[in-house]
Design an enzyme around this catalytic site. Structure first.
Site, short mmCIF file in Angstrom:
data_model
loop_
_atom_site.label_atom_id
_atom_site.label_comp_id
_atom_site.label_asym_id
_atom_site.label_seq_id
_atom_site.Cartn_x
_atom_site.Cartn_y
_atom_site.Cartn_z
N PRO A 1 2.75 15.44 3.28
CA PRO A 1 1.65 16.65 2.56
C PRO A 1 0.95 17.51 3.41
CG PRO A 1 1.69 14.48 1.51
CD PRO A 1 2.34 14.20 2.88
N GLU B 1 -20.62 1.01 19.97
CA GLU B 1 -19.61 2.69 20.43
C GLU B 1 -19.46 2.62 21.92
OE1 GLU B 1 -17.93 4.08 18.45
OE2 GLU B 1 -18.89 3.01 16.66
#
Length: 627
Positions: A208, A429
């Site tokens: 798509p 992180e």
């Protein structure tokens, strides 16, 4: 004018006539009758004559008589004559000489006669109008019933299409394949002279957003011929035979407008493999597919009708649909590479004021894995951000933020978290970022942030140095390490596990299992593929995975997956323990500033600005693996 508009106009006319009839009836009923009897009026005239006033004026208009008496300041008296009365006779009977009175005869008004006629005929007109309206309604219902099997394809004439190959970028090979189709539509005699036959059908295959529909429109725009567009789902109805009838009507229209192009979008809705549906061979979808097969293979060799279809599920299409003679040519539309992404960005940047500092090449490097639709959405999001900030041009800051919005969602600045959770997120992180920076087979860190976006509390994004389509075992193993770097940092600093590593663990487990079962990267089990996926074609979903291995092999597979995860986690702990000072430095900087860009992060760690490895961009998740 459309039939519906004509019916509505007729209904409005009938309502207007009815309102006018009511109004006219009211006016007629409210018209002033004679204020005085006719005998009284004639008596007043006789009295005035006796008194020597011979200037009275009698005005007769139809049956209405108006007396004007100048002796009484032009007083007017109105009366009505009966059908048998005559003004001259009444004056003579009253002994008034006709010469002593001024008599004015006016012709009766035609408007009144017409109004009377209309009023008398109005009920008949209303009844006739209602009868005509009901008959038209019944006729429209019959037409709708007869047109139920007509094609609903939308036709765009060749002189109206404005999309050409210049509006399509990043799919050069596909454009070259379709250029032959365009040349055939323009010069069919060139191919016929050599006995060549152009492919009767072209199947566009791609994920798509890769531009299948846009490329089909470009073919119609380049060839300058009528373009019929229809979706595969528009053929399928509840009643058996309707879809096949629409297919026949579609190809009849195409033959009348030849040369032309028939574009069927999402053909997998009707072209799925036969025999898998709940209705067997009598299923409506299968009858429609049978008609498509007959129509496509029923063209003569001189026909100039080309069928272009698009799908992102070629694996579920019926083999008879894909054989030569129907869809002879299959054109693959892949996600664009770096050069293709730059070309796509240049196409969609037209009409958008970009600042001189904007580098589309840099933007193309940062958008690995983006489709054409993603890149168009990226530039649109950047334009919206620039307008929100009241800027006259789009700067690189808006474009980079738009990348984050497309990949991870908008910022959630209003989300309130405690200082402890913020600190845990920062170290999580920082663990990803430091591990990725140290490992040799991971791309450079482009951005580290603890700003919440979408469903994530923060993310670490790496930037590939180049596109790549092959992955090595070493790259996968290093990917496992930096994916588990967040959990390792939590255990190293806080000695406690959190739920923040849920997605990391899921992705690491999925990758390690694919390494063992699909890629044959287990030294213990060897180069073997385990498991076979069963698909329910009718539903288009994976029904399950068939086990083609024994329980003992399954236990070995689980052991290999566990070993890969355990070794990756141990390596992540060892790396972060050795570089704990850098981990703390990065985490505390994230707590203070919330976001670190790649150059600032590398300067803190004293690393070179570019690493030689190349992979795929990721938000501390897995890169997209080859199927």
């Amino acid at each position: 004018m459309r039939p519906t508009s004509r019916r509505n106009a007729l209904l409005y006319v009938i309502i207007l006539v009815a309102v006018l009839s009511v109004l006219l009836t009211f006016l007629n009923s409210s018209s002033p009758p004679g204020d005085t009897g006719v005998g009284t009026v004639i008596g007043k005239v006789a009295d005035d004559v006796k008194l020597g006033h011979r200037d009275d004026v009698l005005t007769q208009e139809g049956n209405t008589v108006t007396l004007k008496q100048p002796s009484l300041n032009n007083k007017q008296t109105v009366t009505n004559l009966s059908a048998n009365d005559s003004l001259q006779t009444l004056l003579k009977d009253a002994g008034v000489p006709y010469s002593d009175v001024t008599v004015i005869n006016k012709a009766p008004s035609q408007l009144g006669n017409w109004l009377g006629l209309i009023t008398s005929l109005l009920p008949l007109l209303i009844f006739g109008g209602l009868l005509f309206f009901m008959m038209r309604q019944a006729q429209g219902s019959n037409n709708q019933a007869l047109s139920f099997g007509k094609s609903r394809a939308r036709m765009v004439t060749g002189n109206r299409s404005t999309v050409t190959f210049h509006d399509v970028a990043g799919v050069e090979e596909a454009k070259q394949e379709l250029a032959e189709v365009v040349e055939f539509l323009k010069y069919p005699e060139k191919f016929a002279a050599l006995g060549a036959r152009i492919p009767r059908g072209v199947l566009l295959i791609g994920s798509p957003g890769t531009g299948k529909t846009l490329l089909a429109k470009a073919v119609a725009g380049e060839a300058g011929v009528p373009f019929f567009s229809i979706s595969g789902s528009e053929f399928v109805e509840m009643f058996v035979g309707v879809g096949a009838s629409r297919v026949r009507d579609l190809f009849d229209q195409a033959k009348r407008n030849a040369p032309c192009i028939v574009f069927v979008d999402e053909i997998d809705a009707v072209g799925r493999q036969r025999g898998a549906g709940l209705g067997g061979g009598h299923d409506e979808r299968e009858q429609t597919l049978n008609q498509i097969l007959v129509e496509m293979d029923g063209f003569d060799t001189t026909s100039t009708i080309i069928v272009v279809a698009a799908t992102n599920r070629p694996d579920v299409l019926d083999p008879a649909l894909l054989r030569p003679g129907r869809f002879d040519r299959q054109v693959i539309l892949d996600r664009p590479d770096m050069r293709g992404r730059k070309e796509v960005l240049e196409v969609h940047a037209k009409g958008k004021p970009l600042d001189k500092s904007v580098s589309l090449e840099t933007l193309a490097k940062q958008t690995t894995g983006f489709s054409g639709a993603d890149l168009a959405n990226l530039l649109n999001e950047a334009a919206i951000l620039a307008a929100r900030r009241n800027k006259k041009a789009i700067f690189m800051s808006e474009l980079e933020e738009a990348i984050d919005r497309v990949m991870a969602g908008p910022e959630r600045k209003s989300r309130l978290i405690s200082d402890d959770e913020k600190r845990v997120t920062a170290y999580h992180e920082a663990g990803h970022a430091v591990a990725a920076a140290i490992l040799p087979n991971v791309d450079p860190v482009h951005k580290v942030t603890i700003v919440a976006r979408g469903m994530s509390g923060g993310h670490t994004r790496i930037l590939p140095a180049e596109d790549r389509y092959l992955y090595t075992r070493s790259q996968f193993e290093d990917t496992l390490v930096w994916t588990l770097g967040g959990r390792a940092a939590e255990m190293l600093i806080f000695g406690e596990m959190t739920t923040g590593a849920e997605n990391d663990i899921e992705q690491a487990t999925k990758l390690s299992r694919r390494m063992v079962m699909e890629y044959g990267m287990s030294s213990r089990l060897g180069p073997m593929a385990f498991g076979h996926k069963e698909e329910m074609v009718f539903l288009g979903r994976d029904l399950g995975e068939q086990r083609n291995f024994s329980d003992s092999v399954a236990e070995e597979i689980d052991g290999e997956v566990r070993r890969l995860i355990t070794e990756a986690y141990s390596r992540a702990m060892a790396i972060l323990t050795e570089h704990k000072d850098k981990l703390i430095l990065v985490a505390e900087r994230l707590v203070a500033e919330e976001t670190l860009q790649g150059p600032a992060f590398e300067a803190m760690l004293g690393l070179p600005s570019l690493k030689s490895a190349a992979g795929a961009a990721s938000l501390h998740l897995l890169p997209e693996m080859p199927a």
